[in-house]
Write an enzyme that holds these catalytic residues in place. Structure first.
Site, PDB file in Angstrom:
ATOM      1  N   SER A  55      14.553   9.753  17.475  1.00 38.44           N
ATOM      2  CA  SER A  55      15.150   9.073  18.638  1.00 38.44           C
ATOM      3  C   SER A  55      16.032   7.919  18.167  1.00 38.44           C
ATOM      4  O   SER A  55      17.147   7.733  18.655  1.00 38.44           O
ATOM      5  CB  SER A  55      14.053   8.519  19.554  1.00 38.44           C
ATOM      6  OG  SER A  55      13.310   9.563  20.141  1.00 38.44           O
ATOM      7  N   ALA A  80      16.395  12.006  22.969  1.00 43.01           N
ATOM      8  CA  ALA A  80      15.879  10.745  22.417  1.00 43.01           C
ATOM      9  C   ALA A  80      14.989  10.100  23.475  1.00 43.01           C
ATOM     10  O   ALA A  80      15.360  10.031  24.648  1.00 43.01           O
ATOM     11  CB  ALA A  80      17.034   9.821  22.068  1.00 43.01           C
ATOM     12  N   LYS A  81      13.825   9.647  23.051  1.00 46.57           N
ATOM     13  CA  LYS A  81      12.929   8.947  23.984  1.00 46.57           C
ATOM     14  C   LYS A  81      13.359   7.483  24.022  1.00 46.57           C
ATOM     15  O   LYS A  81      12.736   6.599  23.430  1.00 46.57           O
ATOM     16  CB  LYS A  81      11.481   9.088  23.498  1.00 46.57           C
ATOM     17  CG  LYS A  81      10.575   9.696  24.547  1.00 46.57           C
ATOM     18  CD  LYS A  81       9.208   9.981  24.024  1.00 46.57           C
ATOM     19  CE  LYS A  81       8.127   9.527  24.967  1.00 46.57           C
ATOM     20  NZ  LYS A  81       8.222   9.951  26.341  1.00 46.57           N
ATOM     21  N   THR A  82      14.482   7.273  24.699  1.00 45.02           N
ATOM     22  CA  THR A  82      15.109   5.951  24.739  1.00 45.02           C
ATOM     23  C   THR A  82      14.577   5.164  25.935  1.00 45.02           C
ATOM     24  O   THR A  82      14.466   5.722  27.031  1.00 45.02           O
ATOM     25  CB  THR A  82      16.633   6.123  24.926  1.00 45.02           C
ATOM     26  OG1 THR A  82      17.097   7.037  23.943  1.00 45.02           O
ATOM     27  CG2 THR A  82      17.361   4.816  24.827  1.00 45.02           C
ATOM     28  N   TYR A 104      14.632   5.965  30.829  1.00 40.61           N
ATOM     29  CA  TYR A 104      13.548   6.042  31.810  1.00 40.61           C
ATOM     30  C   TYR A 104      13.856   5.338  33.128  1.00 40.61           C
ATOM     31  O   TYR A 104      13.072   5.413  34.064  1.00 40.61           O
ATOM     32  CB  TYR A 104      12.227   5.589  31.161  1.00 40.61           C
ATOM     33  CG  TYR A 104      11.705   6.723  30.286  1.00 40.61           C
ATOM     34  CD1 TYR A 104      10.775   7.622  30.766  1.00 40.61           C
ATOM     35  CD2 TYR A 104      12.244   6.959  29.030  1.00 40.61           C
ATOM     36  CE1 TYR A 104      10.358   8.703  30.008  1.00 40.61           C
ATOM     37  CE2 TYR A 104      11.840   8.041  28.254  1.00 40.61           C
ATOM     38  CZ  TYR A 104      10.898   8.906  28.749  1.00 40.61           C
ATOM     39  OH  TYR A 104      10.505   9.991  28.008  1.00 40.61           O
TER      40      TYR A 104
END
Ligand code: PPE
Length: 305
Positions: free
Chosen positions: A64, A158-160, A164
């Site tokens: 990420s 990507a777990k940005t 969220y």
């Protein structure tokens, strides 16, 4: 769900007291969403807490960051060990774990290149995200009016942190309308994923789940479910799903680290048979595997000592 404090949080190389794990209000990520994170679970086993697919979660944290173009000043092995130390320091046998790599205090403005990367790892007790009865009773889903990110807007792989905001908009919209969770469609109208889970539908005896190209996070639970489904003799296909596939699904479920495997009982008020036999089998196989009861996948279960 209110957070229950645990004794220590790992911050930049040391375990600090829960209350001391603080950042300055001018922390870069707080202003621009420029951080990356992970969600991991530790499960109680006879050999102590076992952290499920820990190394793969930490590798995804680095991926990420790579997508965002910043580096994390530790190795994968160091953060794997730091996660184990953090879980061990709490004395809990099961918990949720949240590693976060964020751009710290010292620079402002949208250029991230001069920023320092800081890392924190916290854990606390957290029950199944969609409720304890989510497997048997199922959850009510709504297709969101919010579209999942386009690949050239906010990379969904990507777990940005900033990604969220989109999930929160969809989640709150669904809750306010009386549903439990939202399903998000990609800009081309195909099904992407949910606000914090991947989705599977069963049609014609097969399990289908959308690919990364449809805007889904490449879920570690999704991959676990895929492997376990094959072991159970179910056919699994990672392929595009249309909105109509959802409405006429024979069964459907969501999966993710926090949500585990949770049945879907309706989508936009179209009833979905629930709990379906494949869903129940997947939930059972998943919970046995994370609890180190499946000898084939002991490598996925990383003990803290
Ligand atoms: N999609 C999204 C958007 C997502 O956030 C998650 C995890 C998944 C799919 C499933 O990924 P995996 O955990 O690797 O199977 N969501 C994390 C955060 C949830 C939250 O509400 O916060 C999680 O499950 O930990």
């Amino acid at each position: 769900m209110p957070i229950t404090p645990t004794p220590k949080i790992w911050m930049n190389g040391e375990l600090v007291d829960w209350d001391k794990a603080q950042v300055h209000v001018l922390t870069h990520t707080l202003h621009y969403g420029t951080g990356v994170f992970e969600g991991i679970r530790a499960y109680a086993t006879a050999d102590g807490p076992s952290i499920f697919r820990l190394t793969e979660h930490i590798k995804r944290l680095f991926e990420s960051a790579k997508i965002l173009g910043f580096s994390i000043p530790y190795t994968v092995d160091e953060l794997v060990q730091a996660t184990k130390d953090t879980v061990a320091s709490t004395g809990l046998d099961s918990c949720y774990v949240r590693p976060l790599a964020y751009l710290g205090y010292g620079e402002m403005g949208l250029n991230t290149l001069p920023c320092s990367t800081e890392v924190a790892i916290a854990c606390w007790p957290w029950g199944a995200l969609l409720g304890d009865e989510a497997v048997t009773k199922g959850v009510r889903m709504k297709i969101s009016s919010w579209t999942r990110h386009d690949h050239n807007t906010m990379p969904p792989a990507a777990k940005t942190v900033g990604n969220y905001v989109n999930s929160s908009l969809a989640k709150v919209e669904a809750l306010k309308a009386g549903y439990d969770e939202a399903i998000m469609l990609a800009p081309n109208g195909l099904v992407a994923e949910c606000t914090g889970e991947n989705i599977f539908v069963a049609r014609h005896g097969k399990l289908l789940t959308p690919p990364l190209s449809a805007g889904a996070l490449e879920g570690i639970t999704q991959s676990t479910v895929g492997a376990l489904a094959k072991d159970l003799g179910f056919e699994v296909q990672v392929d595009n799903i249309a909105r109509s596939d959802l409405y006429i699904a024979d069964e459907a479920f969501v999966c993710g680290t926090a949500a585990e495997v949770s049945s879907i009982n309706s989508i936009d008020d179209r009833e979905i048979p629930c709990p379906g036999p494949m869903t129940l089998a997947m939930s059972e196989a998943y919970l046995a595997t994370v609890r180190r009861e499946n000898p084939k996948y002991l490598d996925w279960c990383e003990l803290t000592i």
